[in-house]
Design an enzyme around this catalytic site. Structure first.
Site, PDB file in Angstrom:
ATOM      1  N   ARG A 117       0.823  -1.206   0.000  1.00  0.00           N
ATOM      2  CA  ARG A 117       0.000   0.000   0.000  1.00  0.00           C
ATOM      3  C   ARG A 117       0.859   1.259   0.000  1.00  0.00           C
ATOM      4  NH1 ARG A 117      -1.768   3.896  -0.731  1.00  0.00           N
ATOM      5  NH2 ARG A 117      -3.606   4.995   0.011  1.00  0.00           N
ATOM      6  N   TYR A 118       1.928   1.229   0.770  1.00  0.00           N
ATOM      7  CA  TYR A 118       2.816   2.394   0.875  1.00  0.00           C
ATOM      8  C   TYR A 118       4.057   2.136   0.024  1.00  0.00           C
ATOM      9  CZ  TYR A 118      -0.200   3.349   4.854  1.00  0.00           C
ATOM     10  OH  TYR A 118      -1.282   3.578   5.648  1.00  0.00           O
ATOM     11  N   ARG A 121       7.257   0.059   1.749  1.00  0.00           N
ATOM     12  CA  ARG A 121       7.135  -1.057   2.687  1.00  0.00           C
ATOM     13  C   ARG A 121       5.951  -1.958   2.332  1.00  0.00           C
ATOM     14  NH1 ARG A 121       5.742   3.904   4.212  1.00  0.00           N
ATOM     15  NH2 ARG A 121       4.210   4.325   5.848  1.00  0.00           N
ATOM     16  N   CYS A 130      -3.686 -17.268  14.767  1.00  0.00           N
ATOM     17  CA  CYS A 130      -3.315 -16.510  15.974  1.00  0.00           C
ATOM     18  C   CYS A 130      -3.608 -17.392  17.177  1.00  0.00           C
ATOM     19  CB  CYS A 130      -4.151 -15.247  16.121  1.00  0.00           C
ATOM     20  SG  CYS A 130      -3.888 -14.064  14.814  1.00  0.00           S
ATOM     21  N   CYS A 134      -8.783 -11.909  18.626  1.00  0.00           N
ATOM     22  CA  CYS A 134      -9.331 -10.690  19.228  1.00  0.00           C
ATOM     23  C   CYS A 134     -10.633 -10.367  18.511  1.00  0.00           C
ATOM     24  CB  CYS A 134      -8.366  -9.526  19.026  1.00  0.00           C
ATOM     25  SG  CYS A 134      -6.645  -9.976  19.310  1.00  0.00           S
ATOM     26  N   CYS A 137     -10.593  -7.809  15.587  1.00  0.00           N
ATOM     27  CA  CYS A 137      -9.571  -7.958  14.541  1.00  0.00           C
ATOM     28  C   CYS A 137      -9.979  -7.244  13.252  1.00  0.00           C
ATOM     29  CB  CYS A 137      -9.326  -9.438  14.247  1.00  0.00           C
ATOM     30  SG  CYS A 137      -8.024  -9.677  13.018  1.00  0.00           S
ATOM     31  N   ARG A 139      -8.621  -7.831  10.366  1.00  0.00           N
ATOM     32  CA  ARG A 139      -8.340  -8.655   9.199  1.00  0.00           C
ATOM     33  C   ARG A 139      -9.163  -9.931   9.205  1.00  0.00           C
ATOM     34  NH1 ARG A 139      -2.544  -8.255   9.099  1.00  0.00           N
ATOM     35  NH2 ARG A 139      -2.875  -6.098   8.451  1.00  0.00           N
ATOM     36  N   ASP A 298     -11.023  -0.108  13.605  1.00  0.00           N
ATOM     37  CA  ASP A 298     -11.538  -0.167  12.234  1.00  0.00           C
ATOM     38  C   ASP A 298     -12.953  -0.734  12.225  1.00  0.00           C
ATOM     39  OD1 ASP A 298      -9.103   0.727  11.137  1.00  0.00           O
ATOM     40  OD2 ASP A 298      -8.263  -1.295  11.273  1.00  0.00           O
ATOM     41  N   ASP A 335      -7.001   4.513  10.390  1.00  0.00           N
ATOM     42  CA  ASP A 335      -6.716   3.878   9.107  1.00  0.00           C
ATOM     43  C   ASP A 335      -8.024   3.946   8.339  1.00  0.00           C
ATOM     44  OD1 ASP A 335      -5.174   2.536   7.265  1.00  0.00           O
ATOM     45  OD2 ASP A 335      -4.420   1.078   8.714  1.00  0.00           O
ATOM     46  N   LYS A 342      -3.294   5.274   6.521  1.00  0.00           N
ATOM     47  CA  LYS A 342      -3.346   5.829   7.870  1.00  0.00           C
ATOM     48  C   LYS A 342      -3.429   7.348   7.805  1.00  0.00           C
ATOM     49  CE  LYS A 342      -0.737   2.095  10.005  1.00  0.00           C
ATOM     50  NZ  LYS A 342      -0.457   1.295   8.781  1.00  0.00           N
TER      51      LYS A 342
END
Ligand code: PLP
Ligand code: SF4
Length: 403
Positions: A117-118, A121, A130, A134, A137, A139, A298, A335, A342
């Protein structure tokens, strides 16, 4: 002041478990809590919580480690640990912006496991697994979808992409939790990335120091050291998560030469108060973990009840600003959806501007003017050309190098 971090020894249904098992990260994974009955052994669940297990089953996986689950209160459903990992029936009521992919990562995916995206990076989704899922989450389209570690073909493709895009300077290992794989695999990935000349920085994002701190072994931190410079990004959301074991894990990483940064999410009824954020931040800082981002939650699927409002978040940031050490102050970031990236919001200190005169009101109410110098004296630093090429290639990295 020295903060006190409490040990989390086996308790409740785990009383009597040998410490050698309890402190083995694989034991924690093998004995994960995944069902209503497993959670019932640890907590006195309310009828409402029990409903959450039935309704959320098909939406997002349920999983916690004995270590993390027993950090939560046995009796109080409002306990932050319980709210973070215990499913809620409200996850099924879609009212606002519920999105499976709130950050538009699919559209910025250059292959199934890479989000570029950037410019300089990339995010490398090493595994979807995981050790704790959570409930907030971001994602959910990917995490816990039983794809596990990427296969040979996906791995080669991801690596080839990174190799052929010389503008990429940094690889962020994420997921899922990249530290749920073995030391050998982690070392293989780091070794492969370090063979690529243009990769300067490797980041590892993991919640292991929070939910399974025994994962941070001497062997692991020495691997990090070997492939430096690595930055370790962890994810503590509440001071209660900072136990003696997690503090030890964080310090072990830092002592072995890898800086630790923390990313957190503001969560409704869990940590949305300046007193909690300052406690978390100062304790982290005392362990040499730098609070890095404080994210607006998010609009991920089924998170309405966990999200706080942007106004609430801004007020928390405003209270903290100037009152706690700048070292302890996380950057508040939103974000924005659809892969917008972001964005940041900071308190507005500017009262008015009249030409060269900028009139401010400081964090605790001091009024002051800043007067610009004669703008005709503003000039470029010397030898700017020495740095311009690098700068331009950085800015254009994503476009210039696309195949
Ligand atoms: C957050 C994020 C990054 C890293 O952003 P930083 O501001 O450098 O921490 C990189 N790629 C993606 C897709 C991200 O969401
Ligand atoms: S550890 Fe991170 S990726 Fe895994 S469930 Fe939690 S927020 Fe999602």
């Amino acid at each position: 002041m020295k903060f006190e971090f409490l040990k989390n020894n086996p308790k409740g249904p785990y009383e009597g478990i040998a410490l050698s098992d309890w402190t083995d990260w694989r034991w924690q994974l093998k004995n994960s809590l995944r069902t209503l009955s497993a959670f019932q052994k640890v907590y006195e669940l309310s009828a409402e919580e029990e409903r959450g297990f039935e309704s959320s089953a098909g939406i997002f996986q349920i999983r916690s480690t004995p270590y993390y689950a027993t950090l939560g209160s046995k009796t109080n459903p409002q306990d932050p640990i319980r709210l973070i990992q215990t499913p809620d029936y409200k996850e099924t009521s879609v009212r606002f912006q519920d999105m499976l992919d709130p950050l538009g990562e699919e559209s910025n995916s250059v292959n199934p496991r890479l989000v570029h995206r950037y410019p300089d990076r990339v995010l490398f989704l090493v595994t979807d697994f995981c050790s704790v899922y959570c409930r907030f989450c971001t994602r959910k389209r990917f995490t816990g979808s039983n794809q596990s570690f990427l296969n040979e073909d996906e791995y080669t493709k991801a690596l080839d992409y990174i190799k052929s895009h010389t503008g990429i300077r940094e690889v962020i290992l994420s997921g899922g939790d990249p530290l749920t794989v073995s030391d050998d695999i982690i070392e293989d990935i780091l070794k492969d990335l370090r063979r690529i000349n243009h990769i300067e920085i490797i980041r590892i994002g993991s919640r292991m120091p929070v939910v399974n701190p025994y994962r941070v072994t001497d062997t692991l931190v020495q691997i990090f050291r070997k492939y430096k410079p690595i930055f370790f990004m962890t994810h503590f959301n509440h001071p209660k998560e900072l136990t003696a074991e997690s503090a030890e894990a964080v310090e072990k990483i830092v002592d072995n030469g890898t800086p630790v940064m923390n990313q957190m999410v503001l969560l409704n009824g869990i940590n949305n108060h300046p007193a909690i954020i300052q406690a978390l931040s100062r304790r982290l800082l005392s362990l040499r973990a730098k609070p890095y981002y404080m994210f607006q939650c998010d609009p991920s699927k089924g998170t309405d009840h966990l999200r706080t409002s942007i106004q609430d978040s801004l007020e928390i940031q405003r209270e903290l600003w100037g009152n706690i050490s700048g070292l302890a102050m996380p950057n508040f970031s939103i974000d924005i959806p659809h892969g917008g990236g972001k964005t940041a919001m900071v308190p507005n200190f500017l009262v008015e501007r009249k030409g060269d005169v900028w009139n401010f009101k400081g964090f605790d109410g001091v009024h002051a003017e800043y007067i610009d110098p004669d703008t005709s004296v503003i000039r470029k630093p010397m030898d700017i050309d020495d740095y311009l090429e690098e700068w331009n290639s950085l800015k254009d990295a994503k476009n210039l190098n696309s195949l």
